[in-house]
Design a protein around this motif. Structure first.
Motif, mmCIF file in Angstrom:
data_model
loop_
_atom_site.group_PDB
_atom_site.id
_atom_site.type_symbol
_atom_site.label_atom_id
_atom_site.label_comp_id
_atom_site.label_asym_id
_atom_site.label_seq_id
_atom_site.Cartn_x
_atom_site.Cartn_y
_atom_site.Cartn_z
ATOM 1 N N GLU A 73 0.843 -1.188 0.000
ATOM 2 C CA GLU A 73 0.000 0.000 0.000
ATOM 3 C C GLU A 73 0.879 1.238 0.000
ATOM 4 O OE1 GLU A 73 -2.605 -0.111 3.318
ATOM 5 O OE2 GLU A 73 -3.883 -1.700 2.501
ATOM 6 N N LEU A 74 0.535 2.168 -0.865
ATOM 7 C CA LEU A 74 1.244 3.440 -0.947
ATOM 8 C C LEU A 74 0.337 4.517 -0.349
ATOM 9 C CD1 LEU A 74 2.748 3.167 -4.551
ATOM 10 C CD2 LEU A 74 3.708 2.379 -2.379
ATOM 11 N N HIS A 75 0.769 5.082 0.785
ATOM 12 C CA HIS A 75 -0.034 6.059 1.515
ATOM 13 C C HIS A 75 0.468 7.479 1.219
ATOM 14 C CE1 HIS A 75 -2.061 3.285 4.588
ATOM 15 N NE2 HIS A 75 -1.357 2.486 3.782
ATOM 16 N N VAL A 76 -0.484 8.381 1.062
ATOM 17 C CA VAL A 76 -0.191 9.805 0.858
ATOM 18 C C VAL A 76 -0.980 10.594 1.894
ATOM 19 C CG1 VAL A 76 -0.226 11.748 -0.741
ATOM 20 C CG2 VAL A 76 0.165 9.443 -1.600
ATOM 21 N N TYR A 77 -0.282 11.464 2.619
ATOM 22 C CA TYR A 77 -0.916 12.338 3.611
ATOM 23 C C TYR A 77 -0.737 13.784 3.157
ATOM 24 C CZ TYR A 77 -0.729 8.172 6.544
ATOM 25 O OH TYR A 77 -0.859 6.899 7.024
ATOM 26 N N ILE A 78 -1.847 14.451 2.943
ATOM 27 C CA ILE A 78 -1.846 15.854 2.508
ATOM 28 C C ILE A 78 -2.406 16.690 3.653
ATOM 29 C CG2 ILE A 78 -2.590 17.489 0.751
ATOM 30 C CD1 ILE A 78 -3.025 15.131 -1.130
#
Length: 284
Positions: free
Chosen positions: A91-96
């Motif tokens: 899983e590739l997580h992105v937090y903005i």
């Protein structure tokens, strides 16, 4: 694009709507995080291996992000291996992280509140006899801040906890309400001014000494209308309406200054702590 070593490069534009869990406890000095997850739907990491590019910032904005209510604060990305019944998935997580623009709320909520409170303090300098003018000034200030508070709250989501702007508005209402309480005390003290004072119908005669020169006690021989002078300290004679107004004109601004320092220091430090927790939490 297929490379000779078997690497497949896929490049296409994707438009998604991601969830954002809002925490408005620090509103309008808040930061909000939006979380996106990229993963394969059918294939585990033995069949499809996914990873970010080995650079410092694999996810970045190509052009400046301009939003009406937020500024882009930070973007972080990390890889997570998540276990499923069918195997392990990459899983590739992105937090903005977005930071709310504060200037609009300061101009629409905080600055008018300052002016309303300052106007309510004008009543301290009108004198204790200007009761109608002071009453109109205090009531209008209280109605103005209540209307302003309702106008701001109707545009916000309903939550069951206290927000930072709630603390500010409620404290401002309390300061104006205390101004009305001070006016009620002044009105109570000057209510009998101008009325004729009642005079006693029976004359008072001074009382003789309780001990006669011969040493005999004559306190039971006083006449019925004897008046013994009493020297008591009357606090109400010291607390005149003018002194109360003078004391209030100093204590109200001083209390409001202390509240301002406590409010802004606390919530600005809390905003900094939230930002550090968001950044550090996204890497763990």
């Amino acid at each position: 694009m297929l490379f000779p070593n078997g690497t497949v490069m896929v490049n296409y534009r994707v438009r998604v709507k991601g969830p954002c869990q809002l925490d408005l406890s620090n509103f309008p000095l808040d930061l909000q995080t939006c979380h996106l997850i990229y993963e394969s739907f059918n294939y585990n990491n033995h069949e499809v291996s996914m990873s970010w590019s080995p650079i410092d910032s694999p996810v970045y904005n190509l052009t400046p992000v301009v939003l009406p209510d937020f500024d882009l604060f930070n973007i972080t990305a990390r890889k997570v291996i998540e276990p499923y019944p069918a195997g392990m998935w990459d899983e590739l997580h992105v937090y903005i992280v977005f930071e709310r623009r504060f200037i609009w709320y300061f101009m629409q909520a905080y600055l008018p509140t300052y002016l309303t409170i300052f106007i309510s303090w004008v009543s301290f300098y009108l004198g204790p006899r200007a009761i109608p003018a002071r009453t109109m000034l205090g009531v209008n200030s209280l109605l103005a801040i209540v209307f302003q508070f309702g106008n701001i709250m109707k545009n916000l989501p309903r939550v069951s906890y206290i927000k930072a702007i709630d603390v500010w508005m409620l404290a401002s209402m309390t300061f104006i309400f205390c101004t009305l309480l001070e006016l009620a005390i002044i009105g109570y003290m000057v209510r009998d001014e101008g009325k004729p004072k009642k005079k006693s119908s029976r004359p008072s005669t001074p009382c003789p000494d309780q001990q006669s020169p011969g040493g005999f006690d004559k306190r039971f021989m006083y006449p019925a209308v004897c008046a013994k002078p009493v020297n008591n300290y009357n606090l109400m004679e010291q607390l005149t309406p003018e002194r109360i107004d003078r004391f209030s004109s100093i204590m109200f601004p001083l209390s409001f200054l202390i509240f301002n320092l406590s409010y802004w220091i606390y919530y600005l430090q809390r905003k900094q702590q939230i930002a550090e927790q968001m950044i550090m939490g996204n890497f763990t």
